[in-house]
Design a protein around this motif. Structure first.
Motif, PDB file in Angstrom:
ATOM      1  N   MET A 342      -1.918   0.983  -8.504  1.00  0.00           N
ATOM      2  CA  MET A 342      -1.446   1.506  -7.400  1.00  0.00           C
ATOM      3  C   MET A 342      -2.255   1.720  -6.135  1.00  0.00           C
ATOM      4  O   MET A 342      -2.245   1.564  -5.188  1.00  0.00           O
ATOM      5  CB  MET A 342      -1.180   3.087  -7.699  1.00  0.00           C
ATOM      6  N   LYS A 343      -3.755   2.248  -6.561  1.00  0.00           N
ATOM      7  CA  LYS A 343      -4.943   1.959  -5.370  1.00  0.00           C
ATOM      8  C   LYS A 343      -4.816   0.750  -4.688  1.00  0.00           C
ATOM      9  O   LYS A 343      -4.857   0.752  -3.288  1.00  0.00           O
ATOM     10  CB  LYS A 343      -6.052   2.488  -5.972  1.00  0.00           C
ATOM     11  N   GLN A 344      -4.577  -0.474  -5.326  1.00  0.00           N
ATOM     12  CA  GLN A 344      -5.089  -1.641  -4.675  1.00  0.00           C
ATOM     13  C   GLN A 344      -3.643  -1.971  -3.956  1.00  0.00           C
ATOM     14  O   GLN A 344      -3.690  -2.546  -2.634  1.00  0.00           O
ATOM     15  CB  GLN A 344      -5.171  -2.741  -5.816  1.00  0.00           C
ATOM     16  N   LEU A 345      -2.601  -1.398  -4.255  1.00  0.00           N
ATOM     17  CA  LEU A 345      -1.458  -1.669  -3.799  1.00  0.00           C
ATOM     18  C   LEU A 345      -1.390  -0.915  -2.231  1.00  0.00           C
ATOM     19  O   LEU A 345      -0.922  -1.585  -1.128  1.00  0.00           O
ATOM     20  CB  LEU A 345      -0.131  -1.035  -4.575  1.00  0.00           C
ATOM     21  N   LYS A 346      -2.057   0.226  -2.396  1.00  0.00           N
ATOM     22  CA  LYS A 346      -2.035   0.922  -1.203  1.00  0.00           C
ATOM     23  C   LYS A 346      -2.766   0.322  -0.079  1.00  0.00           C
ATOM     24  O   LYS A 346      -2.618   0.357   1.001  1.00  0.00           O
ATOM     25  CB  LYS A 346      -2.310   2.407  -1.308  1.00  0.00           C
ATOM     26  N   GLU A 347      -3.936  -0.180  -0.486  1.00  0.00           N
ATOM     27  CA  GLU A 347      -4.971  -0.853   0.360  1.00  0.00           C
ATOM     28  C   GLU A 347      -4.264  -2.260   1.041  1.00  0.00           C
ATOM     29  O   GLU A 347      -4.335  -2.417   2.068  1.00  0.00           O
ATOM     30  CB  GLU A 347      -6.105  -1.469  -0.388  1.00  0.00           C
ATOM     31  N   ILE A 348      -3.306  -2.896   0.133  1.00  0.00           N
ATOM     32  CA  ILE A 348      -2.849  -4.098   0.426  1.00  0.00           C
ATOM     33  C   ILE A 348      -1.781  -3.530   1.523  1.00  0.00           C
ATOM     34  O   ILE A 348      -1.528  -4.221   2.754  1.00  0.00           O
ATOM     35  CB  ILE A 348      -1.981  -4.738  -0.615  1.00  0.00           C
ATOM     36  N   MET A 349      -1.045  -2.593   1.537  1.00  0.00           N
ATOM     37  CA  MET A 349       0.104  -1.979   2.327  1.00  0.00           C
ATOM     38  C   MET A 349      -0.501  -1.588   3.462  1.00  0.00           C
ATOM     39  O   MET A 349       0.380  -1.597   4.320  1.00  0.00           O
ATOM     40  CB  MET A 349       0.981  -1.040   1.582  1.00  0.00           C
ATOM     41  N   LYS A 350      -1.775  -1.202   3.675  1.00  0.00           N
ATOM     42  CA  LYS A 350      -2.150  -0.672   4.854  1.00  0.00           C
ATOM     43  C   LYS A 350      -2.580  -1.612   5.930  1.00  0.00           C
ATOM     44  O   LYS A 350      -2.491  -1.599   6.879  1.00  0.00           O
ATOM     45  CB  LYS A 350      -3.793   0.078   4.499  1.00  0.00           C
ATOM     46  N   LYS A 351      -2.713  -2.851   5.423  1.00  0.00           N
ATOM     47  CA  LYS A 351      -3.132  -3.928   6.623  1.00  0.00           C
ATOM     48  C   LYS A 351      -1.848  -4.440   7.278  1.00  0.00           C
ATOM     49  O   LYS A 351      -0.619  -4.364   6.703  1.00  0.00           O
ATOM     50  CB  LYS A 351      -3.783  -5.121   5.533  1.00  0.00           C
TER      51      LYS A 351
END
Lengths: 351, 249, 180
Positions: A342-351
């Motif tokens: 989830m954490k990694q997902l949110k970082e990806i979606m931020k970009k």
């Protein structure tokens, strides 16, 4: 209606195999698949079948080879190190055009590794761990129900194509108990009279082998195998698409990893992220077309595996640079944790 | 006119694939005769090894299963368990049986599989061109022990397989014979027949080791090779019964 | 509603049996359920744990990263898993052996002296059953009646004579459980 039962994945696979008309099971102890031989010893023999605890995984796969020669439905199971030992036998089964069902309940490697769940045998399973140009259908169930269903299907497909079929699970699938309902086996029958050995009457002798030293014969026979592999590619691919229609990011994962990703998809959607999941049910044939088509609307793919990244190579081949590919992997028996993904997902979606 | 000789119709009408002076042809013939005499040609599954006799199928009119190197006893187990009423004849050479497939033969015997094994011991790897076998005699030359096999150089001792298997309770019958002369050929014939009859009577594992010449890879004339079998091999590998009716002889 | 329960304790404390019983009972209530044991370390006196998820919806992962309930039968299990409990989750501890209190205030707790309950009944093997009773009360995961019926159905014949005391232990655990 058939009764709902609570069973371990390993036991469900064994019971489904018996219901599919399994006649001969050969195995060797290795954790985390020991429930399969134990179940066979207790139940297959009662149905008049044969169970042998072989002297090695190598002997077991060759016993399968022998039993399959006679037209009997035959099976073996093991876990990663033991499956490595069976690779020679798998190559010979394909070469000799023999049906068989092989189960790999994967554990951590390389080497003796550990007994924790893993998906690090992907390359070995789909790229051929044995020698020679060969392919086989590889089913990757994610639930105990699906493990039973696909086991039944595996016996039919093995007979239909005269080729071994692999059921690739991990220790979680093998050890986990879930309710399931055993479906009726298809009841399909396969005429093996043109090739099987024994009980010969008024027919030419049959030969089961994988050798020819005459020029060109093995090449020709490889081209014949290719036709079979092409047909499998065309007809046997299975995939589940979960909430991919409007997804900005699509997970690609199979087996236990897919279950974990499904949880992340559900959670992230609650938090407003449009995510989806492509779950290969066969990792060979691989659902390349489905992934490829998905690149038209999705620009981020997120591969999750219990390995350093193996299936991701097939995803890359399907995506062909048309979208970004992200990865989360846990090798050596590590299990991907939903919060980490989830954490990694949110970082990806931020970009 | 009285017919005194007839070709066994299990043999296909073609030349033998073996080298001149090789023992396989004679041994094949005796296996074929025994199968024919018990009327089981349609019910036989011949288990071929990897080695020279991998080619058995080219001229045996029998159902043949040919598995991976050394794994023939395991595959034979699978065949026999799936078809318990078939006649399963296991045919292996020394590399196949006594090196790469040691575990498989030991455990097939130990389980008392009801099959008949013919073990052709010619003390050499023939098909791959004359390498040292587990049964190569001390001092005997091979491409991988060009100075002659020397246990002191870590090349190991020739394995006496009948003696090795003798103690296993699953073994019902074992005999070592030879094909170096007519008298011993007849003894071999009798032993193979007995092994096959044992299987039909569901007695358990029968094991017949046959000392056999390989003149080409031994670098000898066929006649010299026969003498070598008689004088050298039989001296190290004593002929005779090792187990009868499940009892050590 | 989804309950993610980790049962943990010494091998021999009946940790796996608790998980099994909840899993079978959940099936009887037509819930979705997964049971996942820590396998390969099944030894008396070693540590044992299993993860059980009971849900009205399809269960995604059978692996519990953070449980809604931790059933800690001993202090080692308490120490090992306490930080993993979800915010708002429950620590259900065997206060006969677990003396520590959680160092976090975002979870609820329920301490039940299940060893003492079992001993009062004259059979210290009943501690796990008392704990199941406490779990049912504090989490509401399943009905007590369902679990009773499941026991009658799933206990092997030779254990049927212990049915009464098992159910009694469970009832006592149920009655003794108070969620704080």
């Amino acid at each position: 209606m058939a009764e709902k039962v609570l069973m371990k994945g390993n036991e469900a696979i064994a019971e489904a195999a018996i219901r599919s008309g399994l006649k001969c099971y050969f195995g060797y102890p290795i954790t985390p698949q020991n429930e399969i031989p134990a179940y066979m010893a207790a139940h297959l023999t009662k149905k008049g079948g044969t169970f042998i605890q072989a002297e090695s995984e190598i002997a077991a796969i060759n016993m399968v080879y022998g039993a399959s020669c006679t037209g009997a439905r035959a099976m073996t199971s093991s876990s990663s190190p033991g499956i490595s030992l069976k690779q020679e036998g798998i190559s010979y089964l394909v070469g000799a055009k023999l049906p068989a069902v092989i189960v790999n309940i994967m554990r951590g490697g390389p080497g003796l590794g550990n007994i924790a769940p893993s998906q690090a045998d992907y390359f070995q399973s789909v790229k051929g761990g044995g020698h020679g140009d060969y392919r086989m259908i590889v089913y990757t169930p994610e639930t105990v129900q699906e493990a039973a269903d696909l086991t039944m299907k595996a016996f039919d497909k093995a007979d239909e194509y005269r080729n071994p079929v692999l059921i690739l699970g991990d220790a979680i699938l093998g050890q986990m108990m879930e309710p399931l309902i055993f479906k009726e086996p298809s009841g399909r029958t396969f005429d093996k009279s043109s090739w099987k050995l024994g009980n010969r009457k008024d027919r030419p002798s049959h030969l089961i082998n994988s050798l020819s030293l005459s020029e060109g014969v093995v090449e020709e026979w490889n081209w014949e195998l290719k036709k079979k592999f092409d047909l499998m590619t065309e007809k046997e691919m299975m995939v589940e698409e979960y909430l991919t229609d409007d997804a900005d990011l699509v997970f690609v994962a199979y087996g236990t990893s897919a279950r974990i990703c499904r949880a992340v998809v559900n959670q992230s959607r609650k938090e407003g992220y449009k995510t989806g999941l492509i779950r290969p049910i066969t990792v060979w044939p691989f659902p390349s077309d489905v992934i490829s088509k998905c690149t038209r609307k999705t620009k981020d793919f997120f591969v999750v595996e219990m390995s350093l990244g193996q299936m991701i190579e097939d995803v890359k081949l399907a995506v062909l640079g048309r979208a970004s590919i992200h990865f989360h992997g846990r090798p050596g028996g590590g299990i991907p944790a939903e919060p980490d993904i989830m954490k990694q997902l949110k970082e990806i979606m931020k970009k | 006119m009285k017919k005194v000789y007839e070709r066994n119709n299990i043999a296909l009408d073609m030349p033998s694939p073996y080298c001149p002076g090789c023992g396989h042809g004679i041994i094949h013939r005796m296996v074929m005769d025994a199968i024919k005499e018990v009327g089981q040609a349609d019910n036989t599954i011949f288990m071929a090894p990897v080695g020279c006799s991998i080619l058995a199928y080219t001229y045996l009119d029998l159902d043949v299963c040919q598995p991976a190197h050394g794994r023939t006893p395991a595959a034979a187990t699978g065949v026999k368990r799936a078809l318990p009423d078939s006649l399963v004849v296991l045919y292996q050479g020394d590399g196949d049986l006594a090196a790469i497939g040691t575990a498989e033969i030991v455990h097939a015997v130990n389980r008392g599989e009801n099959i008949t094994a013919v073990f052709v011991n010619n003390a050499i790897y023939g098909m791959t061109g004359g390498q040292m076998a587990p049964t190569t005699l001390e001092g005997q030359r091979a491409t991988t022990c060009p100075e002659g096999r020397n246990p002191m150089l870590g090349q190991g001792y020739p394995i006496r397989v009948c003696e090795l298997l003798q103690s296993l309770r699953g073994l019902y019958y074992a005999e070592r014979t030879s094909v170096h002369d007519a008298k011993n050929v007849l003894k071999t014939r009798k032993a193979i027949k007995k092994g096959i009859e044992n299987q039909m009577a569901k007695k358990g594992f029968s094991f017949i080791e046959v000392l056999s010449p390989c003149p080409v890879n031994w670098g000898m004339t066929p006649r010299k090779a026969l003498e070598y079998v008689e004088k050298e091999m039989a001296a190290y590998y004593p002929l005779g019964e090792f187990k009868v009716d499940g009892k050590i002889v | 509603m989804e309950h993610k329960i980790i049962f943990a304790g010494f091998g021999g404390q009946g940790v796996i049996s608790m998980g099994n019983l909840i899993a079978y009972s959940a099936m009887a209530e037509d819930k979705n359920v997964t049971f996942y044991p820590a396998y390969g370390i099944a030894m008396r006196g070693g540590t044992a744990n299993c993860s059980v998820i009971v849900s009205d919806d399809t269960i995604a992962s059978p692996v519990i990263a953070s449980p809604t309930v931790l059933v800690a039968m001993n202090e080692q299990s308490f120490d090992f898993f306490i930080e993993r409990i979800q915010i708002g989750g429950v620590i259900l501890a065997n206060s006969s052996l677990v003396k520590k209190k959680p160092a976090r205030d975002n979870i609820r707790s329920c301490y039940v002296p299940v060893n003492d309950i079992a001993e009062a009944l004259g059979n210290n093997k009943m501690a796990n059953m008392a704990m199941v009773g406490a779990l049912l009360k504090s989490s509401g995961v399943l009905k007590l009646d369902t679990v009773f019926k499941t026991m009658q159905k799933t206990f092997p014949a030779k254990l049927q004579k212990f049915m009464d005391i098992n159910q009694k232990a469970m009832q006592h655990g149920f009655d003794a459980a108070e969620l704080n």
